[in-house]
Design a protein around this motif. Structure first.
Motif, PDB file in Angstrom:
ATOM      1  N   LEU A  50       0.830  -1.207   0.000  1.00 20.18           N
ATOM      2  CA  LEU A  50       0.000   0.000   0.000  1.00 20.18           C
ATOM      3  C   LEU A  50       0.860   1.250   0.000  1.00 20.18           C
ATOM      4  CD1 LEU A  50      -2.791   1.256   0.104  1.00 20.18           C
ATOM      5  CD2 LEU A  50      -2.739   1.029   2.610  1.00 20.18           C
ATOM      6  N   SER A  51       1.938   1.232   0.788  1.00 18.06           N
ATOM      7  CA  SER A  51       2.833   2.386   0.849  1.00 18.06           C
ATOM      8  C   SER A  51       3.502   2.638  -0.497  1.00 18.06           C
ATOM      9  CB  SER A  51       3.905   2.166   1.925  1.00 18.06           C
ATOM     10  OG  SER A  51       4.853   3.205   1.905  1.00 18.06           O
ATOM     11  N   MET A  52       3.974   1.569  -1.145  1.00 17.64           N
ATOM     12  CA  MET A  52       4.640   1.720  -2.436  1.00 17.64           C
ATOM     13  C   MET A  52       3.669   2.184  -3.516  1.00 17.64           C
ATOM     14  SD  MET A  52       7.834   1.306  -2.331  1.00 17.64           S
ATOM     15  CE  MET A  52       8.972   0.874  -1.018  1.00 17.64           C
ATOM     16  N   THR A  53       2.409   1.833  -3.378  1.00 17.79           N
ATOM     17  CA  THR A  53       1.406   2.304  -4.342  1.00 17.79           C
ATOM     18  C   THR A  53       1.261   3.820  -4.261  1.00 17.79           C
ATOM     19  OG1 THR A  53       0.189   0.216  -4.162  1.00 17.79           O
ATOM     20  CG2 THR A  53      -0.993   2.105  -5.071  1.00 17.79           C
ATOM     21  N   VAL A  54       1.146   4.337  -3.045  1.00 15.91           N
ATOM     22  CA  VAL A  54       1.023   5.785  -2.852  1.00 15.91           C
ATOM     23  C   VAL A  54       2.315   6.481  -3.271  1.00 15.91           C
ATOM     24  CG1 VAL A  54       0.585   7.615  -1.179  1.00 15.91           C
ATOM     25  CG2 VAL A  54      -0.626   5.426  -0.988  1.00 15.91           C
ATOM     26  N   LEU A  55       3.471   5.904  -2.911  1.00 16.01           N
ATOM     27  CA  LEU A  55       4.763   6.481  -3.267  1.00 16.01           C
ATOM     28  C   LEU A  55       4.932   6.551  -4.781  1.00 16.01           C
ATOM     29  CD1 LEU A  55       7.588   7.438  -2.216  1.00 16.01           C
ATOM     30  CD2 LEU A  55       8.332   5.068  -2.496  1.00 16.01           C
ATOM     31  N   SER A  56       4.556   5.498  -5.483  1.00 16.54           N
ATOM     32  CA  SER A  56       4.690   5.458  -6.938  1.00 16.54           C
ATOM     33  C   SER A  56       3.771   6.476  -7.605  1.00 16.54           C
ATOM     34  CB  SER A  56       4.384   4.058  -7.462  1.00 16.54           C
ATOM     35  OG  SER A  56       5.240   3.100  -6.866  1.00 16.54           O
ATOM     36  N   LEU A  57       2.586   6.647  -7.061  1.00 19.15           N
ATOM     37  CA  LEU A  57       1.673   7.655  -7.590  1.00 19.15           C
ATOM     38  C   LEU A  57       2.279   9.046  -7.434  1.00 19.15           C
ATOM     39  CD1 LEU A  57      -1.128   7.937  -8.874  1.00 19.15           C
ATOM     40  CD2 LEU A  57      -2.070   8.241  -6.573  1.00 19.15           C
ATOM     41  N   GLY A  58       2.909   9.293  -6.291  1.00 19.30           N
ATOM     42  CA  GLY A  58       3.590  10.567  -6.091  1.00 19.30           C
ATOM     43  C   GLY A  58       4.736  10.757  -7.055  1.00 19.30           C
ATOM     44  N   GLU A  59       5.468   9.689  -7.346  1.00 20.58           N
ATOM     45  CA  GLU A  59       6.574   9.784  -8.306  1.00 20.58           C
ATOM     46  C   GLU A  59       6.068  10.158  -9.690  1.00 20.58           C
ATOM     47  OE1 GLU A  59      10.260   7.042 -10.049  1.00 20.58           O
ATOM     48  OE2 GLU A  59       8.696   6.148  -8.789  1.00 20.58           O
ATOM     49  N   LEU A  60       4.940   9.571 -10.102  1.00 23.31           N
ATOM     50  CA  LEU A  60       4.373   9.881 -11.418  1.00 23.31           C
ATOM     51  C   LEU A  60       3.910  11.329 -11.511  1.00 23.31           C
ATOM     52  CD1 LEU A  60       2.328   6.631 -12.156  1.00 23.31           C
ATOM     53  CD2 LEU A  60       4.316   7.476 -13.418  1.00 23.31           C
ATOM     54  N   TYR A  61       3.467  11.886 -10.416  1.00 21.88           N
ATOM     55  CA  TYR A  61       3.048  13.284 -10.406  1.00 21.88           C
ATOM     56  C   TYR A  61       4.235  14.236 -10.476  1.00 21.88           C
ATOM     57  CZ  TYR A  61      -2.020  13.352  -9.730  1.00 21.88           C
ATOM     58  OH  TYR A  61      -3.378  13.271  -9.928  1.00 21.88           O
ATOM     59  N   LEU A  62       5.414  13.767 -10.092  1.00 23.70           N
ATOM     60  CA  LEU A  62       6.558  14.680 -10.033  1.00 23.70           C
ATOM     61  C   LEU A  62       7.615  14.425 -11.094  1.00 23.70           C
ATOM     62  CD1 LEU A  62       8.267  16.265  -7.061  1.00 23.70           C
ATOM     63  CD2 LEU A  62       9.707  14.869  -8.536  1.00 23.70           C
ATOM     64  N   SER A  63       8.120  13.204 -11.194  1.00 21.09           N
ATOM     65  CA  SER A  63       9.328  12.980 -11.987  1.00 21.09           C
ATOM     66  C   SER A  63       9.135  13.131 -13.497  1.00 21.09           C
ATOM     67  CB  SER A  63       9.920  11.603 -11.657  1.00 21.09           C
ATOM     68  OG  SER A  63      11.193  11.473 -12.240  1.00 21.09           O
ATOM     69  N   PRO A  64       8.248  12.372 -14.172  1.00 20.52           N
ATOM     70  CA  PRO A  64       8.102  12.559 -15.615  1.00 20.52           C
ATOM     71  C   PRO A  64       7.570  13.942 -15.988  1.00 20.52           C
ATOM     72  CG  PRO A  64       6.413  11.076 -14.777  1.00 20.52           C
ATOM     73  CD  PRO A  64       7.370  11.305 -13.662  1.00 20.52           C
ATOM     74  N   VAL A  65       6.724  14.499 -15.134  1.00 18.42           N
ATOM     75  CA  VAL A  65       6.213  15.855 -15.382  1.00 18.42           C
ATOM     76  C   VAL A  65       7.358  16.864 -15.320  1.00 18.42           C
ATOM     77  CG1 VAL A  65       4.748  17.674 -14.453  1.00 18.42           C
ATOM     78  CG2 VAL A  65       3.897  15.335 -14.542  1.00 18.42           C
ATOM     79  N   GLY A  66       8.257  16.680 -14.347  1.00 17.13           N
ATOM     80  CA  GLY A  66       9.401  17.576 -14.221  1.00 17.13           C
ATOM     81  C   GLY A  66      10.354  17.462 -15.391  1.00 17.13           C
ATOM     82  N   LEU A  67      10.596  16.241 -15.871  1.00 18.49           N
ATOM     83  CA  LEU A  67      11.475  16.053 -17.028  1.00 18.49           C
ATOM     84  C   LEU A  67      10.923  16.777 -18.255  1.00 18.49           C
ATOM     85  CD1 LEU A  67      12.302  12.244 -16.666  1.00 18.49           C
ATOM     86  CD2 LEU A  67      13.891  14.135 -16.337  1.00 18.49           C
ATOM     87  N   SER A  68       9.634  16.623 -18.485  1.00 21.40           N
ATOM     88  CA  SER A  68       9.003  17.297 -19.616  1.00 21.40           C
ATOM     89  C   SER A  68       9.074  18.806 -19.462  1.00 21.40           C
ATOM     90  CB  SER A  68       7.544  16.841 -19.740  1.00 21.40           C
ATOM     91  OG  SER A  68       6.891  17.504 -20.792  1.00 21.40           O
ATOM     92  N   LEU A  69       8.902  19.275 -18.234  1.00 18.64           N
ATOM     93  CA  LEU A  69       8.945  20.712 -17.968  1.00 18.64           C
ATOM     94  C   LEU A  69      10.303  21.304 -18.300  1.00 18.64           C
ATOM     95  CD1 LEU A  69       7.616  23.256 -16.628  1.00 18.64           C
ATOM     96  CD2 LEU A  69       8.671  22.480 -14.496  1.00 18.64           C
ATOM     97  N   VAL A  70      11.371  20.625 -17.895  1.00 16.20           N
ATOM     98  CA  VAL A  70      12.721  21.127 -18.143  1.00 16.20           C
ATOM     99  C   VAL A  70      12.989  21.248 -19.635  1.00 16.20           C
ATOM    100  CG1 VAL A  70      15.177  20.597 -17.915  1.00 16.20           C
ATOM    101  CG2 VAL A  70      13.654  20.290 -15.959  1.00 16.20           C
ATOM    102  N   VAL A  71      12.626  20.213 -20.397  1.00 14.95           N
ATOM    103  CA  VAL A  71      12.872  20.238 -21.836  1.00 14.95           C
ATOM    104  C   VAL A  71      12.083  21.351 -22.507  1.00 14.95           C
ATOM    105  CG1 VAL A  71      12.604  18.920 -23.975  1.00 14.95           C
ATOM    106  CG2 VAL A  71      13.457  17.805 -21.922  1.00 14.95           C
ATOM    107  N   LYS A  72      10.868  21.592 -22.046  1.00 13.23           N
ATOM    108  CA  LYS A  72      10.018  22.597 -22.672  1.00 13.23           C
ATOM    109  C   LYS A  72      10.499  24.018 -22.367  1.00 13.23           C
ATOM    110  CE  LYS A  72       6.506  24.717 -24.497  1.00 13.23           C
ATOM    111  NZ  LYS A  72       6.394  24.842 -25.960  1.00 13.23           N
ATOM    112  N   LEU A  73      10.846  24.287 -21.120  1.00 14.46           N
ATOM    113  CA  LEU A  73      11.118  25.667 -20.706  1.00 14.46           C
ATOM    114  C   LEU A  73      12.570  26.077 -20.817  1.00 14.46           C
ATOM    115  CD1 LEU A  73       8.815  26.218 -17.594  1.00 14.46           C
ATOM    116  CD2 LEU A  73       8.388  26.734 -19.989  1.00 14.46           C
ATOM    117  N   ALA A  74      13.494  25.132 -20.759  1.00 10.38           N
ATOM    118  CA  ALA A  74      14.911  25.490 -20.800  1.00 10.38           C
ATOM    119  C   ALA A  74      15.270  26.045 -22.175  1.00 10.38           C
ATOM    120  CB  ALA A  74      15.770  24.286 -20.478  1.00 10.38           C
ATOM    121  N   PRO A  75      16.124  27.083 -22.246  1.00 11.72           N
ATOM    122  CA  PRO A  75      16.571  27.599 -23.545  1.00 11.72           C
ATOM    123  C   PRO A  75      17.235  26.492 -24.359  1.00 11.72           C
ATOM    124  CG  PRO A  75      17.202  29.092 -21.780  1.00 11.72           C
ATOM    125  CD  PRO A  75      16.667  27.855 -21.124  1.00 11.72           C
ATOM    126  N   THR A  76      17.032  26.525 -25.663  1.00 12.12           N
ATOM    127  CA  THR A  76      17.480  25.451 -26.534  1.00 12.12           C
ATOM    128  C   THR A  76      18.951  25.107 -26.352  1.00 12.12           C
ATOM    129  OG1 THR A  76      15.833  26.100 -28.176  1.00 12.12           O
ATOM    130  CG2 THR A  76      17.657  24.722 -28.936  1.00 12.12           C
TER     131      THR A  76
END
Length: 428
Positions: A336-362
């Motif tokens: 149960l703990s790993m389920t909640v932890l993994s959901l939190g990871e999905l909300y942060l890590s891939p979203v953050g990676l996409s954000l960096v590529v989009k906003l960072a200067p080329t």
């Protein structure tokens, strides 16, 4: 990384092996993330691509503890590390074998310089051969369609560092076979230029510096760096799964299923398994929110991720109560703990990676991506330091501390919403 894992089979080379793995990972993670981000112009497609990419990562993360952990338990850790090295070699062969399927990477930002890949030099014996060369060398905006077609480029920059060449202006096309007053380049000549055959033709046009960042770009970079700094709190708590949680699973968790006790190393497969399982449902949920115009902003998603990471440790309080009562915790608490932890990871890590590529200067995407992974590295280090308190406090107290650490990151992101919102809205 493969060399590092093979070196781990020799005990005396332990720290040297870790250096090889760390350097290899440093070369791999920022660059592969940057490359994936540059394959897609649409923010929606980019977010989906990173989620799929994240599933692929976690598929390996799910399988490897099962295979390598089982081998190590059955034989010794030496053969477990050897299996990891073999897996790395297979990955390298797959990457090299599939390179030809990666077309030229388009930089989505208008006015930026497209970066074109280099292919080995070869002579085109026919129009069809020349077409194949052109397709590999040139982006979709510069495709050769016949043997007569000339490509007129106002300037060509050859990079000494990475063996690639850039065009700072999109090429124009004409079918005239006469020489132009400016550089007229045949497809074969383009390939030759990539290897420096004509580098000395015009030294002034070869030397070109990256443009200075605008005020808007500085604001975007500031927002990214702020989020990178705050994300450290997330990684401090998240990386406990390979530290204190691993000890908890081994020493204080009842791992028996119908009389059979599964290896403690298999607990490390829970997080990747949950990532693979939850990603399709979460993507559908986000799309449903998007259609209803209720999808959270990017920084809000990351704040939710930090909060969920903290809540995953509160879940473990149930197991901690069992341990403090003189019994072992049931393995269901970890699931149960790993389920909640993994959901939190999905909300942060891939979203953050996409954000960096989009906003960072080329010109600085890889550098800024490096800062993103630097926050993860700092979080890993501090996670080890915080883990030293595991033996000094009760499990309940430790889990509450982890909740406070990760939840503080969520609070810091929400507090900065007035600053982050206007900047990050372009990514939504």
């Amino acid at each position: 990384m493969a060399i590092g894992y093979f070196m781990l089979t020799v005990r005396s080379l332990f720290f040297i092996a870790l250096c090889f793995i760390a350097f290899g990972n440093g070369f791999f993670k920022p660059n592969v993330s940057t490359q994936i981000g540059q394959l897609y112009k649409s923010s929606e497609l980019r977010d989906q691509a990173f989620s799929i990419f994240y599933v692929g990562i976690n598929l390996g993360g799910f399988v490897s503890p099962l295979i390598c952990g089982a081998i190590a338990n059955a034989t010794s850790y030496r053969y477990g590390f050897m299996a990891s090295g073999i897996g790395m070699i297979i990955s390298l062969i797959t990457l090299i074998g599939g390179r030809h399927k990666l077309k030229a990477i388009r930089i989505a930002d208008s006015g930026s310089t497209p970066v074109l890949p280099v292919v080995p030099f070869c002579n085109a014996s026919s129009a069809s051969d020349e077409q194949l060369i052109a397709d590999d060398v040139l982006s979709s905006d510069a495709v050769i369609t016949s043997k007569n077609l000339k490509i007129e480029m106002s300037r060509v920059k050859i990079s000494e560092n990475d063996g690639r060449f850039d065009m700072d202006e999109l090429p124009s096309y004409h079918h005239d076979t006469t020489e132009s007053s400016r550089s007229v380049v045949e497809p074969q000549t383009v390939v030759q230029n990539a290897y420096g055959a004509t580098r000395d033709q015009d030294q002034q046009t070869i030397e070109e510096k990256a443009p200075k960042m605008t005020a808007t770009e500085w604001k975007r970079v500031s927002a990214i760096l702020y989020l990178c700094t705050v994300n450290i709190t997330f990684w401090i708590a998240f990386e406990q799964q390979g530290n204190t949680i691993a000890h908890w699973a081994k020493d204080q968790t009842n791992r028996s299923i119908f009389g059979w006790e599964f290896p403690a190393s298999w607990i490390q497969s829970l997080n990747p398994l949950m990532i693979i399982t939850l990603t399709p449902f979460l993507l559908k949920f986000w799309k449903w929110q998007y259609n209803r115009r209720s999808e959270p902003a990017v920084h809000t998603k990351m704040a939710i991720g930090c909060l969920l990471c903290g809540l995953s440790f509160l879940v473990l309080l149930g197991g901690a109560h069992e341990v403090e009562s003189g019994h072992k915790a049931q393995w269901g608490w970890l699931v149960l703990s790993m389920t909640v932890l993994s959901l939190g990871e999905l909300y942060l890590s891939p979203v953050g990676l996409s954000l960096v590529v989009k906003l960072a200067p080329t010109w600085h995407v890889s550098k800024i991506m490096g800062f993103w992974f630097l926050s993860s590295a700092i979080g890993n280090y501090l996670s080890g330091y915080v883990g030293t308190f595991w033996d000094q406090v009760s499990p309940s107290v430790f889990f509450c501390i982890m909740f406070a650490v990760s939840a503080s990151g969520s609070a810091l992101i929400f507090a900065a919403s007035p600053f982050l919102g206007p900047i990050l809205k372009h990514h939504q």
